[in-house]
Design an enzyme around this catalytic site. Structure first.
Site, PDB file in Angstrom:
ATOM      1  N   LYS A  28      33.133  19.112  64.332  1.00 15.84           N
ATOM      2  CA  LYS A  28      34.599  19.218  64.334  1.00 15.84           C
ATOM      3  C   LYS A  28      35.052  20.625  63.925  1.00 15.84           C
ATOM      4  CE  LYS A  28      35.207  14.300  63.386  1.00 15.84           C
ATOM      5  NZ  LYS A  28      35.676  13.615  64.599  1.00 15.84           N
ATOM      6  N   CYS A  50      39.264   4.832  65.404  1.00 15.57           N
ATOM      7  CA  CYS A  50      38.454   4.428  64.232  1.00 15.57           C
ATOM      8  C   CYS A  50      39.301   4.380  62.977  1.00 15.57           C
ATOM      9  CB  CYS A  50      37.265   5.359  64.026  1.00 15.57           C
ATOM     10  SG  CYS A  50      36.057   5.231  65.327  1.00 15.57           S
ATOM     11  N   HIS A 103      39.827   6.813  57.947  1.00 14.68           N
ATOM     12  CA  HIS A 103      38.922   6.572  59.078  1.00 14.68           C
ATOM     13  C   HIS A 103      37.938   5.483  58.642  1.00 14.68           C
ATOM     14  CE1 HIS A 103      35.537   7.573  61.807  1.00 14.68           C
ATOM     15  NE2 HIS A 103      36.414   8.211  62.549  1.00 14.68           N
ATOM     16  N   GLN A 115      38.535  16.191  59.182  1.00  9.31           N
ATOM     17  CA  GLN A 115      39.610  16.724  60.028  1.00  9.31           C
ATOM     18  C   GLN A 115      40.242  17.979  59.444  1.00  9.31           C
ATOM     19  OE1 GLN A 115      40.419  15.898  63.018  1.00  9.31           O
ATOM     20  NE2 GLN A 115      39.124  14.096  63.157  1.00  9.31           N
ATOM     21  N   ASP A 153      37.353  13.355  52.133  1.00  9.95           N
ATOM     22  CA  ASP A 153      36.833  13.335  53.496  1.00  9.95           C
ATOM     23  C   ASP A 153      37.521  14.471  54.255  1.00  9.95           C
ATOM     24  OD1 ASP A 153      36.313  12.954  56.144  1.00  9.95           O
ATOM     25  OD2 ASP A 153      36.986  10.864  56.217  1.00  9.95           O
TER      26      ASP A 153
HETATM   27  N1  PLP Z   1      36.570  11.006  58.715  1.00 14.46           N
HETATM   28  C1  PLP Z   1      37.542  11.382  59.562  1.00 14.46           C
HETATM   29  C2  PLP Z   1      38.928  11.617  59.035  1.00 14.46           C
HETATM   30  C3  PLP Z   1      37.250  11.552  60.915  1.00 14.46           C
HETATM   31  O1  PLP Z   1      38.218  11.912  61.765  1.00 14.46           O
HETATM   32  C4  PLP Z   1      35.937  11.322  61.365  1.00 14.46           C
HETATM   33  C5  PLP Z   1      35.612  11.435  62.800  1.00 14.46           C
HETATM   34  O2  PLP Z   1      36.457  11.320  63.647  1.00 14.46           O
HETATM   35  C6  PLP Z   1      34.966  10.948  60.434  1.00 14.46           C
HETATM   36  C7  PLP Z   1      35.329  10.802  59.114  1.00 14.46           C
HETATM   37  C8  PLP Z   1      33.566  10.707  60.843  1.00 14.46           C
HETATM   38  O3  PLP Z   1      32.966  11.868  61.276  1.00 14.46           O
HETATM   39  P1  PLP Z   1      31.521  11.829  61.951  1.00 14.46           P
HETATM   40  O4  PLP Z   1      31.596  10.801  63.055  1.00 14.46           O
HETATM   41  O5  PLP Z   1      31.322  13.196  62.470  1.00 14.46           O
HETATM   42  O6  PLP Z   1      30.565  11.448  60.886  1.00 14.46           O
END
Ligand code: PLP
Length: 411
Positions: A230, A368, A127, A207, A204
């Site tokens: 999430k 993203c 992401h 998800q 990370d």
């Molecule tokens: N990492 C992953 C794999 C994500 O899917 C997302 C959000 O869609 C993020 C990071 C970023 O999360 P946040 O926008 O809640 O900080």
């Protein structure tokens, strides 16, 4: 799936008031859970209850409400420690979300530990939130970014990763579950291999946390990030887990408020963990809401949730596979409940708009994750992502909705 493990989805759906709300005059079919999940009543209640009965600023107050608010906030930290199986509550830093957690590590740990020519390993699945902070660090420190390639089925090329590791590798920052393809990455193995070179690992888990039990000690990762929204919790709150010895060695990320011990114009000394990384008034209600969310999720049971979502994934993969002109991106052997697809001759935004008219919420675009879109030769996809409250009937509605899309475009 055993009979015992089966979720009573009809009953669980009643816990989520928004699911009973019509959208565009139709029953809502919410299949955008990878973007954000809906919130159960107990999370809404916990937030309202805090503001109604306990609202005060934390840590500095001697009055009753401040003590109650502090207890609730610190209780949430302890609850999140248990959720992640961290060794100490001081290893749990409340942040705004996964993005802020990654930026914190990149700027605090990274500026200290990464120098010119040092290497940062990411994967092609990441992401943007797990790419851009490292690019910023690279540019500040003259470091080098290396990218683990993705195979045609959406899995990581582990052999290439092994070749990439070396004495210059300082950190491996890797997603646990890809938001764009649903791939579950072999984080255990990735961490073990990084250890051979003394590299740190950030996972990370944005998800992953709603779908897989997470045990940061079993994983032996240095850092793990998640976003509350999430995992059925509120927006604006998330967790950075960091191993105590890593966090102790890191300078503060932001200055002000709770992160100080004493301040004069000449010199400031910093608070201990975890407060050193929590400058300013935190999102107290958010932490309390997140606690309620993980209570809820664990009460339902992560294993039955995972089994239910897996069943939905298999059903949807099969059903969508019958739709003429539909191509699924990402067919990894280990997958979470995310299906990204393209439909011949129809732009994903048109797919999403026509589905929306039928009350079906999906996500369209690059999610993203532009590099992985590019890897698969597309600018965008339509993505359906499932949660514990989704049903087979909703997948049938999606398939019927896609038939309508096709009929419109065939005219
Ligand atoms: N990492 C992953 C794999 C994500 O899917 C997302 C959000 O869609 C993020 C990071 C970023 O999360 P946040 O926008 O809640 O900080």
């Amino acid at each position: 799936m055993t009979a015992l493990a089966k979720l009573d989805v009809a009953a669980l759906r009643k816990d989520f008031p928004i699911l009973g709300r019509p959208v565009r005059g139709r029953p809502l079919v919410y299949l955008d859970n990878a973007a954000t999940t809906q919130k159960p009543q107990c999370v809404l209640d916990a937030i309202l209850d805090y503001y109604r009965n306990d609202n005060a600023n934390i840590h500095r107050g001697v009055h009753e409400l401040s003590e109650r608010a502090t207890e609730a906030y610190e209780g949430a930290r302890e609850r999140l420690r248990r959720f992640l199986n961290a060794a100490h509550a001081r290893e749990i830093i409340f942040v705004r979300g996964a993005t802020e957690g990654i930026n914190l590590v990149a700027q605090s740990w990274g500026r200290l530990a990464v120098g010119p020519g040092d290497e940062i390993i990411l994967s092609h699945l990441e992401h943007h939130s797990n790419i851009v902070p490292w690019q910023m660090l690279r540019d500040q420190r003259g470091a080098v970014l290396r990218v683990i390639p993705v195979l045609d089925n959406g899995e990581l090329d582990l052999a290439a990763y092994e070749r990439m590791l070396g004495p210059r590798t300082k950190i491996v920052a890797i997603t646990h579950v890809s938001n764009a393809l649903g791939t579950i990455t072999p984080v255990r193995r990735i961490i073990q291999l990084a250890r051979d070179w003394g590299a740190a690992v950030l996972v990370d888990g944005a998800q992953a946390a709603a779908h897989l039990p997470i045990d940061v000690r079993a994983l032996d990762c240095d850092f793990y990030v998640l976003s509350g929204h999430k995992v059925y919790g509120p927006t604006g709150i998330g967790v950075l887990y960091g191993k105590q010895e890593r966090l102790e060695a890191m300078p503060p990320y932001q200055g002000g408020g709770d992160m100080i011990e004493s301040v004069s114009f000449e010199r400031t000394t910093f608070n201990t963990l975890p407060y050193k990384f929590e400058a300013g008034t935190p999102h107290i209600a958010g932490a309390i809401g997140l606690r309620a969310a993980v209570d809820y999720l664990e009460q339902v049971g992560l294993e039955p949730v995972a089994a239910h979502e897996h069943e939905l994934l298999d059903y949807a993969t099969q059903a969508l596979g019958q739709v003429p002109g539909l191509r699924i991106l990402g067919t990894a052997r280990e997958k979470a409940a995310v299906i990204s697809f393209t439909l011949n001759g129809v732009h994903p935004h048109d797919v999403g708009t026509i589905l929306d008219q039928q009350g079906i919420a999906v996500r369209t675009g690059h999610h993203c994750a532009q590099p992985v879109m590019e890897r698969f030769g597309v600018a965008a996809t339509t993505r359906a992502s499932f949660a514990l409250y989704n049903t087979r009937e909703e997948i049938d509605a999606l398939v019927a909705g896609l038939d309508k899309v096709r009929r419109i475009f065939e005219r």
